[in-house]
Write an enzyme that holds these catalytic residues in place. Structure first.
Site, PDB file in Angstrom:
ATOM      1  N   GLU A 106      39.894   6.473  47.735  1.00 50.87           N
ATOM      2  CA  GLU A 106      38.635   7.139  48.085  1.00 50.87           C
ATOM      3  C   GLU A 106      38.531   8.413  47.234  1.00 50.87           C
ATOM      4  O   GLU A 106      39.430   9.250  47.275  1.00 50.87           O
ATOM      5  CB  GLU A 106      38.600   7.519  49.571  1.00 50.87           C
ATOM      6  CG  GLU A 106      38.746   6.329  50.501  1.00 50.87           C
ATOM      7  CD  GLU A 106      38.685   6.714  51.983  1.00 50.87           C
ATOM      8  OE1 GLU A 106      38.379   7.866  52.297  1.00 50.87           O
ATOM      9  OE2 GLU A 106      38.978   5.842  52.818  1.00 50.87           O
ATOM     10  N   GLU A 165      44.288   5.244  56.486  1.00 43.41           N
ATOM     11  CA  GLU A 165      44.826   6.589  56.640  1.00 43.41           C
ATOM     12  C   GLU A 165      45.661   6.753  57.911  1.00 43.41           C
ATOM     13  O   GLU A 165      45.273   7.467  58.848  1.00 43.41           O
ATOM     14  CB  GLU A 165      43.696   7.630  56.609  1.00 43.41           C
ATOM     15  CG  GLU A 165      43.052   7.771  55.252  1.00 43.41           C
ATOM     16  CD  GLU A 165      42.113   8.959  55.142  1.00 43.41           C
ATOM     17  OE1 GLU A 165      41.684   9.489  56.176  1.00 43.41           O
ATOM     18  OE2 GLU A 165      41.822   9.383  54.012  1.00 43.41           O
ATOM     19  N   HIS A 197      27.808  13.132  54.890  1.00 46.04           N
ATOM     20  CA  HIS A 197      28.760  12.855  53.806  1.00 46.04           C
ATOM     21  C   HIS A 197      28.055  12.096  52.690  1.00 46.04           C
ATOM     22  O   HIS A 197      27.497  11.031  52.903  1.00 46.04           O
ATOM     23  CB  HIS A 197      29.904  12.014  54.381  1.00 46.04           C
ATOM     24  CG  HIS A 197      31.096  11.884  53.485  1.00 46.04           C
ATOM     25  ND1 HIS A 197      31.052  11.291  52.243  1.00 46.04           N
ATOM     26  CD2 HIS A 197      32.381  12.283  53.667  1.00 46.04           C
ATOM     27  CE1 HIS A 197      32.265  11.319  51.714  1.00 46.04           C
ATOM     28  NE2 HIS A 197      33.086  11.918  52.548  1.00 46.04           N
TER      29      HIS A 197
HETATM   30  C1  GAL Z   1      38.634   9.645  54.830  1.00 51.35           C
HETATM   31  C2  GAL Z   1      38.508   8.350  55.596  1.00 51.35           C
HETATM   32  C3  GAL Z   1      37.133   7.737  55.444  1.00 51.35           C
HETATM   33  C4  GAL Z   1      36.074   8.774  55.626  1.00 51.35           C
HETATM   34  C5  GAL Z   1      36.296   9.864  54.632  1.00 51.35           C
HETATM   35  C6  GAL Z   1      35.252  10.937  54.656  1.00 51.35           C
HETATM   36  O1  GAL Z   1      39.615  10.471  55.368  1.00 51.35           O
HETATM   37  O2  GAL Z   1      39.466   7.421  55.159  1.00 51.35           O
HETATM   38  O3  GAL Z   1      36.981   6.712  56.396  1.00 51.35           O
HETATM   39  O4  GAL Z   1      36.124   9.266  56.925  1.00 51.35           O
HETATM   40  O5  GAL Z   1      37.521  10.476  54.880  1.00 51.35           O
HETATM   41  O6  GAL Z   1      35.507  11.915  53.686  1.00 51.35           O
END
Ligand code: GAL
Length: 660
Positions: A314, A142, A365
């Site tokens: 993701e 990211e 999370h």
């Molecule tokens: C994304 C990131 C991950 C994690 C995730 C949590 O932005 O790439 O490493 O932090 O969010 O939602």
């Protein structure tokens, strides 16, 4: 179409890895992404590499039949590196170094960091580039997350000056382009130009625009260095990067030219809470996410790489930890989001993360599994999709990623976003929101959309919508002119030159002949100020303009929508429409429905919360609402999954007659 998952072997005892991998396979997961934050374990001390744990993790995952996406770990430079050379740290606008203790603290312009980043990338690529388990790469993680594209460092200043010299050739040309005669800002040489920071009041907008362009180029250059190392040592494996939602701080298209796969990270509930939706919308979509947030990005990232390859790297599996509020998705949403991504052409949907970590920043999370290793709701739904994919593949009903052929193009440009942000002229003028609202209006009428850049070929589209494009380059103007499509231009299109000045013929500049209007005066409207617009296709008086309004001189165009005191709000000139303000959702739906009909398309009113999409002979229906809704794409459609009665959060997949 395959499932994947983000996994952190270094977070768990090695004895768990075999079992974890077995359970991933059981859920139907084929890909596993690893190692993007593991630099301090790969190189615990300067120059001393420890590969033993990663060798074992990669071998374990590979032997279990998983394909590995291996990441370069450059998003998290270790403490020893920061201590050895603090000039690798990015600097904020107040001149403060970004500290160690989270991630993304590096400066893209630091030559020292670039050397270290290429060194660790080479080390990992040399070691694993030919490993049979490594099937793809991800660069970094990211880029720009936590607002880290702009660095106001000495390194950036040093690199900015030659960048400007290359762009302008002479300092006189720069002075002219920026209008530096204003407030006595004239420079004698490029060596006098600093970064736009620390001034008493607003710095020159052209200066800021070029700084943002420069910073964007620095991100792309950093990525290119890593990609070329990976290609050298790991031939034949695709290279991806995972971009972020609603994130426009660098030009993703420039960077994607160096990638094989554009991936993005989809957190529909987090985005619903954290971005520009109204309080009512945030409440309404709290647990399903706004229906058009995931697909806006799917359609955007599908347009990034040459051959349209894209993934969700993701996918939100349950509540996240970083939004203002973090509700749990309704049961069914993880499955729905996964199918929605496939419906828009994703090759892979990969969940973040396998198991919730009981420690550190992201302990709140969710993962597919709870910290105690039991399967959570997200994991159950991933397993459902895994089963469905298997059944559909076995019956050969769905083979391979879907190819979409939308008739509607929406032009979305990063440089245009920067221009609008640098001089918004009204506190709530948000170009990204405008693009999203227009997109959402199209989707609510059942239209499939390609989101394209300003250089994209436009032939073949029947409707081209340009919500916000202050600078219209000659190539774009020519492509619009020679297309046969219906055209819809949003406010402020053509209102600026390439260096962020007002065009000699006033807005809409190069679009004047096409649009048949000239903008005489602009107003931003404070909250509560509104114009009521009467136009065909909407209930009279139903459409509103807030935030922004332009007074038009008509130069050939006719009025299709007018304010209550008779001023033109929508002007039509043959196949082009110009929208002279910030229309509400009903207004956009009305204008776009009309333009779509004129284009020979068949927009239809979808029930609230229903979304449809189509790729060749496969159609999808999705229900984001709380009600059971009856919806079938066509009378002769044959259901593969689900059926015409869609329960809340339901998905149906159909075989339909091939689209022409
Ligand atoms: C994304 C990131 C991950 C994690 C995730 C949590 O932005 O790439 O490493 O932090 O969010 O939602």
């Amino acid at each position: 179409m395959e499932l994947g998952v983000c996994y952190y072997p270094e977070h768990w005892p090695a004895e768990w890895w075999v079992e974890d991998a077995r359970r991933m396979r059981e859920l139907g997961i084929r890909w596993v992404r690893i190692a993007e934050f593991a630099w301090s374990l790969m190189e615990p001390e300067p120059g001393r590499y420890d590969w033993a744990w990663l060798d074992k993790a990669i071998d374990t995952l590979h032997r279990s039949g998983l394909k590995i996406v291996l990441c370069t770990p450059t998003a998290t430079p270790p403490k020893w590196l920061v201590d050895a050379d603090p000039t690798i740290l990015a600097v904020d606008e107040q001149g403060r170094s970004r500290g160690f203790g989270s991630r993304r603290h590096y400066d893209f312009s630091s030559p020292a960091y670039r050397r270290h980043a290429t060194r660790i990338t080479r080390a990992i690529a040399e070691r694993y580039g030919e490993h049979p388990g490594v099937a793809a790469w991800q660069t970094d993680n990211e880029y720009g997350c936590h607002l880290t594209v702009l660095s106001y460092s000495e390194n950036a200043r040093r690199a900015f000056r030659p960048w400007l010299a290359r762009r302008y050739g002479t300092i006189d040309a720069l002075n002219r382009a920026w209008g530096n005669v204003f407030w006595s800002m004239v420079y004698r040489s490029f060596d006098e130009v600093d970064l736009p920071m620390g001034a008493v009041t607003e710095t020159n907008p052209s200066h800021r625009l070029d700084f943002r362009r420069f910073a964007s180029d620095e991100v792309a250059a950093f990525n290119r260095e890593q990609v070329s190392i990976l290609r050298l040592h790991s031939p034949g494996r695709p290279v991806a990067h995972n971009f972020m939602g609603f994130f426009t701080e660098f030009d993703h298209r420039t960077l994607s030219r160096d990638l094989d796969i554009a991936a993005w990270d989809s957190y529909p509930l987090g985005f619903t809470q954290n971005f520009f939706l109204t309080p009512d919308e945030k409440q309404k979509w709290a647990r399903s996410g706004h229906p058009d947030i995931p697909s806006f990005h799917h359609d955007l990232y599908r347009g990034m790489c040459r051959d349209g390859r894209w993934w969700v790297m993701e996918q939100q599996p349950g509540p996240v930890n970083w939004a203002q509020w973090n509700p749990a998705p309704h049961d069914g949403m993880v499955r729905l989001w996964t199918w929605q991504a496939f419906a828009h052409g994703a090759e892979v949907v990969s969940y973040f993360r396998w198991r919730q970590a009981p420690f550190a920043q992201e302990q709140m999370h969710a993962g597919l599994n709870r910290p105690d290793r039991s399967l959570d709701q997200g994991g159950i739904e991933a397993g459902m999709v895994g089963d469905e994919l298997q059944q559909l593949a076995a019956s050969a009903a769905l083979a391979g990623p879907l190819k979409l052929r939308p008739s509607v193009a929406l032009v979305f440009d990063y440089d245009a976003v920067w221009m609008s942000q640098i001089q918004p002229q009204g506190a709530d003028y948000n170009p990204v929101e405008l693009a999203f609202r227009v997109y959402s209006a199209l989707r609510s009428r059942g239209l499939d959309v390609d989101i394209v850049g300003p250089d994209a070929p436009l032939d073949g589209y029947r409707l081209i919508v340009m919500p916000t494009q202050p600078h219209v380059a000659p190539k774009l103007a020519a492509a619009l002119q020679s297309s046969h499509a219906q055209l819809v231009f949003g406010p402020r299109c053509g209102s600026k030159t390439e260096t962020l000045t007002i065009p000699a013929n006033l807005a809409p500049g190069p679009l004047a002949a096409l649009a048949g209007v000239r903008v005489r005066r602009v107003s931003s409207l404070p909250p509560g100020c509104r114009e009521t617009v009467t136009m065909p296709g909407a209930d009279p008086g139903n459409a509103q303009i807030t935030r922004w309004f332009e007074d038009l001189d008509l130069a050939g165009a006719e009025v299709e929508g007018a304010t209550s005191d008779g001023r033109p709000a929508i002007a039509r000139n043959g196949r082009a429409r110009y929208v002279a303000g910030w229309l509400d959702n009903a207004g956009w739906r009305a204008v776009l429905t009309r333009a779509a009909r004129d284009a020979g398309l068949q927009p239809h009113v979808l029930p609230d919360g229903i979304r449809v999409s189509r790729a060749g002979d496969v159609a999808f229906t999705f229900n984001f609402s709380d009600q059971t809704v009856a919806w079938q794409p066509s009378p002769d459609a044959h259901p593969l999954v689900g059926g015409a009665s869609l329960p809340p959060r339901g998905v149906a997949i159909w075989k339909v007659a091939p689209s022409t």
